[in-house]
Design a protein around this motif. Structure first.
Motif, short mmCIF file in Angstrom:
data_model
loop_
_atom_site.label_atom_id
_atom_site.label_comp_id
_atom_site.label_asym_id
_atom_site.label_seq_id
_atom_site.Cartn_x
_atom_site.Cartn_y
_atom_site.Cartn_z
N GLN A 146 0.89 -1.25 -0.08
CA GLN A 146 0.10 0.18 -0.02
C GLN A 146 0.79 1.34 -0.05
O GLN A 146 0.53 2.35 -0.85
CB GLN A 146 -0.97 -0.11 1.16
N VAL A 147 1.88 1.42 0.81
CA VAL A 147 2.62 2.36 1.12
C VAL A 147 3.63 2.55 -0.37
O VAL A 147 3.56 3.77 -1.01
CB VAL A 147 3.75 2.19 1.96
N LEU A 148 3.91 1.57 -1.36
CA LEU A 148 4.56 1.71 -2.51
C LEU A 148 3.54 2.36 -3.61
O LEU A 148 3.82 3.18 -4.28
CB LEU A 148 5.06 0.40 -2.93
N LYS A 149 2.28 1.96 -3.51
CA LYS A 149 1.30 2.53 -4.38
C LYS A 149 1.17 4.03 -4.14
O LYS A 149 1.02 4.82 -4.80
CB LYS A 149 -0.20 1.80 -4.25
N LEU A 150 1.03 4.59 -2.62
CA LEU A 150 0.83 5.62 -2.39
C LEU A 150 1.93 6.52 -2.90
O LEU A 150 1.91 7.63 -3.40
CB LEU A 150 0.74 5.79 -0.65
N ALA A 151 3.24 6.18 -2.62
CA ALA A 151 4.57 6.53 -3.02
C ALA A 151 4.29 7.08 -4.64
O ALA A 151 5.03 8.04 -4.95
CB ALA A 151 5.94 5.87 -2.55
N GLU A 152 3.91 6.19 -5.38
CA GLU A 152 4.01 6.19 -6.74
C GLU A 152 2.86 7.28 -7.18
O GLU A 152 3.12 8.11 -8.05
CB GLU A 152 3.66 4.87 -7.34
N ARG A 153 1.94 7.13 -6.52
CA ARG A 153 0.77 8.07 -6.73
C ARG A 153 1.06 9.51 -6.56
O ARG A 153 0.89 10.27 -7.22
CB ARG A 153 -0.62 7.68 -6.09
N GLU A 154 1.89 9.71 -5.18
CA GLU A 154 2.04 11.17 -4.96
C GLU A 154 3.40 11.56 -4.98
O GLU A 154 3.79 12.51 -4.75
CB GLU A 154 1.36 11.14 -3.34
N LYS A 155 4.24 10.54 -5.81
CA LYS A 155 5.57 11.03 -6.10
C LYS A 155 6.34 11.20 -4.66
O LYS A 155 6.88 12.37 -4.85
CB LYS A 155 5.73 12.09 -7.11
N LEU A 156 6.40 10.38 -3.84
CA LEU A 156 7.04 10.50 -2.51
C LEU A 156 8.56 9.76 -2.73
O LEU A 156 8.66 8.93 -3.31
CB LEU A 156 6.48 9.47 -1.47
N ASP A 157 9.37 10.57 -2.39
CA ASP A 157 11.02 9.89 -2.25
C ASP A 157 10.97 9.34 -1.08
O ASP A 157 11.52 9.71 -0.09
CB ASP A 157 11.84 11.36 -2.25
N LEU A 158 10.77 7.86 -1.13
CA LEU A 158 10.34 6.93 -0.06
C LEU A 158 11.63 6.63 0.51
O LEU A 158 12.50 6.00 -0.41
CB LEU A 158 9.25 6.03 -0.63
N VAL A 159 11.72 6.28 1.83
CA VAL A 159 12.76 5.46 2.70
C VAL A 159 11.68 4.68 3.55
O VAL A 159 11.10 5.22 4.26
CB VAL A 159 13.55 6.39 3.53
N LEU A 160 11.94 3.31 3.63
CA LEU A 160 11.21 2.40 4.46
C LEU A 160 12.23 2.08 5.70
O LEU A 160 13.26 1.70 5.42
CB LEU A 160 10.81 1.23 3.82
N THR A 161 11.67 2.11 6.93
CA THR A 161 12.36 1.38 8.07
C THR A 161 11.47 0.20 8.61
O THR A 161 10.21 0.29 8.46
CB THR A 161 12.59 2.36 9.05
N GLY A 162 12.20 -0.59 9.21
CA GLY A 162 11.29 -1.97 9.85
C GLY A 162 11.18 -2.86 8.68
O GLY A 162 12.23 -3.57 8.83
N ALA A 163 10.28 -2.93 7.94
CA ALA A 163 10.02 -3.71 6.78
C ALA A 163 10.41 -5.28 7.16
O ALA A 163 11.21 -5.93 6.50
CB ALA A 163 10.94 -3.30 5.71
N ALA A 164 9.97 -5.65 8.26
CA ALA A 164 10.13 -7.20 8.80
C ALA A 164 9.52 -8.22 7.60
O ALA A 164 10.64 -9.36 7.69
CB ALA A 164 9.54 -7.44 10.12
N GLU A 165 8.81 -8.04 6.98
CA GLU A 165 8.35 -8.85 5.93
C GLU A 165 8.65 -8.10 4.80
O GLU A 165 8.16 -8.53 3.46
CB GLU A 165 6.85 -8.90 6.03
N GLY A 166 9.58 -7.32 4.50
CA GLY A 166 10.07 -6.66 3.07
C GLY A 166 10.74 -7.36 2.32
O GLY A 166 10.51 -7.25 1.08
N TRP A 167 11.28 -8.62 2.53
CA TRP A 167 11.93 -9.67 1.66
C TRP A 167 10.83 -10.16 0.77
O TRP A 167 11.00 -10.41 -0.16
CB TRP A 167 12.58 -10.89 2.31
N ARG A 168 9.50 -10.14 1.21
CA ARG A 168 8.57 -10.63 0.37
C ARG A 168 8.01 -9.51 -0.61
O ARG A 168 7.20 -9.74 -1.77
CB ARG A 168 7.13 -11.00 1.24
N VAL A 169 8.39 -8.34 -0.74
CA VAL A 169 8.36 -7.19 -1.81
C VAL A 169 9.39 -6.83 -2.40
O VAL A 169 9.79 -5.69 -2.84
CB VAL A 169 7.47 -6.23 -0.89
N ALA A 170 10.50 -7.72 -2.08
CA ALA A 170 11.93 -7.25 -2.64
C ALA A 170 11.99 -6.92 -4.05
O ALA A 170 12.70 -5.62 -4.53
CB ALA A 170 12.78 -8.53 -2.41
N ARG A 171 11.52 -7.53 -4.88
CA ARG A 171 11.44 -7.20 -6.50
C ARG A 171 10.83 -5.71 -6.48
O ARG A 171 11.37 -4.97 -7.44
CB ARG A 171 10.93 -8.12 -7.29
#
Length: 429
Positions: free
Chosen positions: A251-276
Motif C-alpha cells: 500500500q505504501v508503494l502505491k501511495l508513493a508512486e501516486r503522490e511521487k514520494l521520495d520514499l525510505v522504508l524502515t522496519g520492513a520485517a516482511e520486506g523480503w516478500r516485496v523485494a522485487r
C-alpha cells in the motif's frame, strides 16, 4: 589498557602540527566506494578533507603520520535512526523530545497532526549519549520524530546530525518527514489500519490544496502543516515510513508512486516478500538485522535473512534498531554483522553502515565513503568492524582526533582505581 594507550597515542599524533591534517599509513582501507578495499594503503587528510587515497603517499611537511599497521580503516559509521541528543533518560519525560502531542488550537483542527514539528530544534550536542555512541565508531545519526500515544501517525520532521559535539547542525537543511504505520498504531486512526491510509491521504490532499480549507471543520492540518507537507510531495524531500507487514508495504508503494514520494522504508520485517517491487522503485530499506521471531501480527514472516534477500534483489539495505535505539546505537554494528552471518555479503554489510544511509539521506557528497574530496570522518579499528569482538581504536571527525572517552569509560576508570585514602567515588586529585 592496551586499547586505551593506543587511542591516546593516536590522538596525540593526529593532534600534532594541525588538528585537521594527518596521514594514516599502512591501513586496510575499506573505502565503501568505487575503490573497494585497499591493502597497505594510505589516506592523506588536509584541512579536514580527504586529499589522497592510495599506497606510498608522502606526508607533506608538518603533517602528522599515524601508523595503522594493517588495521582496518573505514568511514565513520551511521548510528541508525535515533533520538541521540533528544532523549537522555527514557523514563524521565522532560528529557524526551522526539514526539509531540498538542491540543486543538481552533475548532475543527486536529492539531496533533503537525508535520511542521521538527525534532532537530531540540538537539542537545552535550548529551552524554553523544560521546558514548561516538567512541564506538559511529559519527552521525538521523534524528527521527516518533509517534506518542495521543499523537499522529505523521510524526514530524527529523534530519542528520554529526556526533561531533558541536551546536552547528551542518545538515539541518536536509530534513526528512517521518510517518509511522501499522497495527500497533490503529488506536490513533479510528481503531482501523485502513483509517491510517484514509487520514494520510486526506493530509496529502489538504497539502495539495484539493481538500478542506485550513481551519474548517474536519481539517487535519494547520496552514504551516500544509506548507510543510507540500514540501515533501513530488519528490522534493525524503519521506521515511515505518512499516512491517507485506500488505502495508504494498500500500505504501502505491501511495508513493501516486503522490511521487521520495520514499525510505524502515522496519520492513516482511520486506523480503516485496523485494522485487522495492528494488524496481529504488526504495532504500533500513532493517533490524536481529529481527527473527515475530514480535507482532505485522511481522509474522520476519527472518534473519531479510537483509540478504533484499540485497540479492537489488534493494539498497541499511540498518537501524527497534526499541531503545538511542541508548544502544553501538549495537548497529551487531545488526550488520548478524545480517552478514545470514547471507549478506560483507561489503554490503559495511555499505549499510556507510554509503547506503549517506545516499538515502542526501549526504553522499560529504559522507559515507573514503574518497578524495569527502570529509575526513574516519575510524581505525582493532579488527573486523562488523565483529563486536573488535572495537574502534581511534575516531576522527573532520580529521580531528576525537577523545576516546565517555561517561561510561570515566565511571569505569574511577571505580577500577586502586583503593586510596578516600572512597572511589571521589575523583583522583
Amino acid at each position: 589498557m592496551k586499547r586505551i594507550a593506543l587511542s591516546l597515542a593516536l590522538a596525540a599524533a593526529s593532534l600534532g602540527a594541525s588538528a585537521q591534517d594527518l596521514l594514516i599509513r599502512g591501513a586496510t582501507v575499506h573505502t565503501a566506494g568505487p575503490q573497494g578495499t585497499l591493502r597497505d594503503a594510505d589516506v592523506l587528510v588536509q584541512g579536514g578533507v580527504i586529499r589522497a587515497v592510495g599506497p606510498g603517499l608522502s606526508a607533506p611537511a608538518g603533517v602528522a603520520v599515524v601508523d595503522a599497521r594493517g588495521r582496518p580503516l573505514t568511514p565513520g559509521l551511521f548510528a541508525g535512526l535515533t533520538g541521540i541528543g533528544l532523549e537522555e533518560v527514557s523514563a524521565e519525560q522532560p528529557t524526551n523530545d522526539t514526539t509531540v502531542v498538542l491540543g486543538a488550537p481552533a475548532p475543527g483542527i486536529v492539531a496533533q497532526t503537525r508535520p511542521e514539528f521538527d525534532v532537530t530544534l531540540a538537539y542537545n550536542p552535550r548529551s552524554t549519549l553523544v560521546p558514548v555512541t561516538r567512541i564506538e565508531g559511529l559519527t552521525y545519526t538521523v534524528l527521527a520524530a516518533g509517534t506518542a500515544p495521543g499523537g499522529s501517525i505523521i510524526a514530524g520532521q527529523g534530519g542528520a546530525v554529526r556526533l561531533d559535539g558541536g551546536y552547528e547542525v551542518p545538515y539541518a537543511g536536509r530534513r526528512a518527514l517521518f510517518v509511522n504505520l501499522g497495527g500497533a498504531l490503529a488506536a490513533l486512526t479510528g481503531n482501523s489500519r485502513a483509517g491510517q491510509y484514509l487520514l494520510l491521504q486526506q493530509a496529502i490532499d489538504e497539502a495539495r490544496g484539493r481538500g478542506l480549507p485550513a481551519g474548517s471543520q474536519g481539517a487535519l492540518l494547520t496552514p504551516a502543516g500544509r506548507s510543510t507537507l507540500a514540501g515533501y510531495l513530488d519528490r522534493r524531500g525524503k519521506v521515511v515510513i515505518t512499516v512491517d507487514r507485506e500488505a502495508d508495504i504494498r500500500q505504501v508503494l502505491k501511495l508513493a508512486e501516486r503522490e511521487k514520494l521520495d520514499l525510505v522504508l524502515t522496519g520492513a520485517a516482511e520486506g523480503w516478500r516485496v523485494a522485487r517491487e522495492l528494488a524496481a522503485a529504488k526504495v532504500p530499506v533500513f532493517v533490524d538485522g536481529l529481527a527473527n521471531l515475530p514480535t507482532s501480527f505485522d511481522s509474522l514472516a520476519a527472518t534473519l535473512e531479510n537483509a540478504a534477500r533484499l540485497h540479492a534483489a537489488g534493494v539498497p539495505v541499511s540498518f537501524t534498531q527497534g526499541g531503545d535505539a538511542s541508548h544502544n546505537a553501538r549495537k548497529v554494528r551487531q545488526l550488520a554483522g548478524n545480517a552478514v552471518a545470514h547471507g549478506l555479503p560483507w561489503e554490503a554489510g559495511l555499505a549499510g553502515l556507510t554509503r547506503v544511509p549517506a545516499e538515502a539521506f542526501g549526504l553522499a557528497d560529504r559522507l559515507g565513503s573514503i574518497e578524495v574530496g569527502k570529509r575526513a570522518d574516519l575510524v581505525l579499528w582493532s579488527g573486523d568492524p562488523l565483529d563486536v569482538a573488535h572495537a574502534a581504536e581511534q575516531v576522527w571527525i573532520d580529521g580531528r582526533a576525537i577523545p576516546m572517552r565517555s561517561r561510561q569509560t570515566e565511571l569505569r576508570d574511577r571505580y577500577l582505581r586502586a583503593p586510596g585514602p578516600l572512597p572511589r567515588a571521589y575523583p583522583a586529585r
